[in-house]
Enzyme design. Structure first.
Site, PDB file in Angstrom:
ATOM      1  N   CYS A  54       0.874  -1.177   0.000  1.00 36.13           N
ATOM      2  CA  CYS A  54       0.000   0.000   0.000  1.00 36.13           C
ATOM      3  C   CYS A  54       0.912   1.228   0.000  1.00 36.13           C
ATOM      4  O   CYS A  54       2.050   1.140  -0.457  1.00 36.13           O
ATOM      5  CB  CYS A  54      -0.981  -0.024   1.173  1.00 36.13           C
ATOM      6  SG  CYS A  54      -0.231   0.186   2.799  1.00 36.13           S
ATOM      7  N   THR A  55       0.461   2.342   0.511  1.00 34.92           N
ATOM      8  CA  THR A  55       1.257   3.566   0.463  1.00 34.92           C
ATOM      9  C   THR A  55       2.256   3.640   1.616  1.00 34.92           C
ATOM     10  O   THR A  55       3.459   3.644   1.413  1.00 34.92           O
ATOM     11  CB  THR A  55       0.349   4.810   0.458  1.00 34.92           C
ATOM     12  OG1 THR A  55      -0.594   4.696  -0.601  1.00 34.92           O
ATOM     13  CG2 THR A  55       1.169   6.083   0.266  1.00 34.92           C
ATOM     14  N   GLY A  56       1.747   3.695   2.841  1.00 39.64           N
ATOM     15  CA  GLY A  56       2.623   3.922   3.986  1.00 39.64           C
ATOM     16  C   GLY A  56       3.009   2.695   4.776  1.00 39.64           C
ATOM     17  O   GLY A  56       3.814   2.780   5.699  1.00 39.64           O
ATOM     18  N   ASN A  57       2.412   1.542   4.444  1.00 39.13           N
ATOM     19  CA  ASN A  57       2.684   0.286   5.151  1.00 39.13           C
ATOM     20  C   ASN A  57       2.384   0.411   6.639  1.00 39.13           C
ATOM     21  O   ASN A  57       3.111  -0.100   7.489  1.00 39.13           O
ATOM     22  CB  ASN A  57       4.122  -0.174   4.897  1.00 39.13           C
ATOM     23  CG  ASN A  57       4.395  -1.600   5.343  1.00 39.13           C
ATOM     24  OD1 ASN A  57       5.486  -1.897   5.824  1.00 39.13           O
ATOM     25  ND2 ASN A  57       3.448  -2.506   5.198  1.00 39.13           N
ATOM     26  N   THR A  58       1.267   1.117   6.933  1.00 45.84           N
ATOM     27  CA  THR A  58       0.843   1.242   8.330  1.00 45.84           C
ATOM     28  C   THR A  58      -0.600   0.817   8.563  1.00 45.84           C
ATOM     29  O   THR A  58      -1.015   0.707   9.714  1.00 45.84           O
ATOM     30  CB  THR A  58       1.005   2.687   8.843  1.00 45.84           C
ATOM     31  OG1 THR A  58       0.214   3.562   8.042  1.00 45.84           O
ATOM     32  CG2 THR A  58       2.460   3.128   8.846  1.00 45.84           C
ATOM     33  N   CYS A  59      -1.360   0.580   7.501  1.00 48.63           N
ATOM     34  CA  CYS A  59      -2.736   0.125   7.748  1.00 48.63           C
ATOM     35  C   CYS A  59      -3.164  -0.996   6.789  1.00 48.63           C
ATOM     36  O   CYS A  59      -3.179  -2.153   7.166  1.00 48.63           O
ATOM     37  CB  CYS A  59      -3.739   1.275   7.786  1.00 48.63           C
ATOM     38  SG  CYS A  59      -3.805   2.331   6.354  1.00 48.63           S
ATOM     39  N   ARG A  60      -3.494  -0.702   5.530  1.00 53.24           N
ATOM     40  CA  ARG A  60      -4.060  -1.722   4.639  1.00 53.24           C
ATOM     41  C   ARG A  60      -3.145  -2.923   4.443  1.00 53.24           C
ATOM     42  O   ARG A  60      -3.569  -4.076   4.623  1.00 53.24           O
ATOM     43  CB  ARG A  60      -4.408  -1.122   3.271  1.00 53.24           C
ATOM     44  CG  ARG A  60      -5.583  -0.183   3.324  1.00 53.24           C
ATOM     45  CD  ARG A  60      -5.820   0.467   1.996  1.00 53.24           C
ATOM     46  NE  ARG A  60      -4.764   1.446   1.723  1.00 53.24           N
ATOM     47  CZ  ARG A  60      -4.686   2.168   0.624  1.00 53.24           C
ATOM     48  NH1 ARG A  60      -5.580   2.013  -0.340  1.00 53.24           N
ATOM     49  NH2 ARG A  60      -3.720   3.056   0.458  1.00 53.24           N
TER      50      ARG A  60
ATOM     51  N   ASP B 237      -8.451   3.659   1.269  1.00 54.32           N
ATOM     52  CA  ASP B 237      -7.468   3.978   2.296  1.00 54.32           C
ATOM     53  C   ASP B 237      -8.170   4.543   3.527  1.00 54.32           C
ATOM     54  O   ASP B 237      -8.752   5.620   3.471  1.00 54.32           O
ATOM     55  CB  ASP B 237      -6.461   4.999   1.745  1.00 54.32           C
ATOM     56  CG  ASP B 237      -5.257   5.175   2.643  1.00 54.32           C
ATOM     57  OD1 ASP B 237      -5.248   4.624   3.762  1.00 54.32           O
ATOM     58  OD2 ASP B 237      -4.312   5.860   2.210  1.00 54.32           O
TER      59      ASP B 237
END
Length: 143
Positions: free
Chosen positions: A7-13, A114
């Site tokens: 994903c984008t930040g590798n902190t949720c999805r 997101d």
């Protein structure tokens, strides 16, 4: 076999996808599959978002040890399957690493919205989309 979620930040999805699949593989007693995640714009070493951790904990999944990492050529190269969480992630990965186009696909055909900075409900909705997509699109590639 190595599975990577991006994903984008590798902190949720991608974190929710990674740890959900790890739990499913443990439940199924499958040990020869490595699962990881990374972000196209991740700040290396960040923890998962508090709400992602909460949503996972509600399902008895512990991701407190997670630390974000940025997608690299090496990570792409050593992964067998790369599941992107949105169409934008697919495009970004293929622009950066066109040589891995055969490995990259969208986790869910409509993408996973997101939830970052969103409500618990938005995280829950994203998790349910991820869960269904993992069951439908990832597990069959393993089993």
């Amino acid at each position: 076999m190595k599975i990577l979620f991006v994903c984008t930040g590798n902190t949720c999805r991608s974190v929710m996808a990674e740890y959900y699949l790890k739990k499913r593989l443990k439940d199924l007693k499958i040990k020869d599959v490595e699962v990881g995640s990374a972000g196209t714009e991740a700040s290396a070493g960040s923890t998962a978002s508090a709400t992602a951790l909460l949503v996972l904990k509600m399902r008895e999944i512990d991701a407190f040890e997670h630390r974000s990492r940025t997608v690299t050529k090496k990570i792409m190269e050593t992964s067998d399957y790369i599941f992107a969480l949105s169409e934008e992630h697919v495009k970004d990965l293929l622009i950066r690493y066109p040589e891995f186009y055969e490995k990259v696909c969208l986790l869910d055909e409509e993408g996973v919205p997101d939830p970052i900075s969103g409500t618990e409900q938005e995280y829950l909705k994203a998790f349910e989309t991820i869960k269904k997509a993992v069951e439908r699109n990832v597990l069959p590639t393993i089993l």
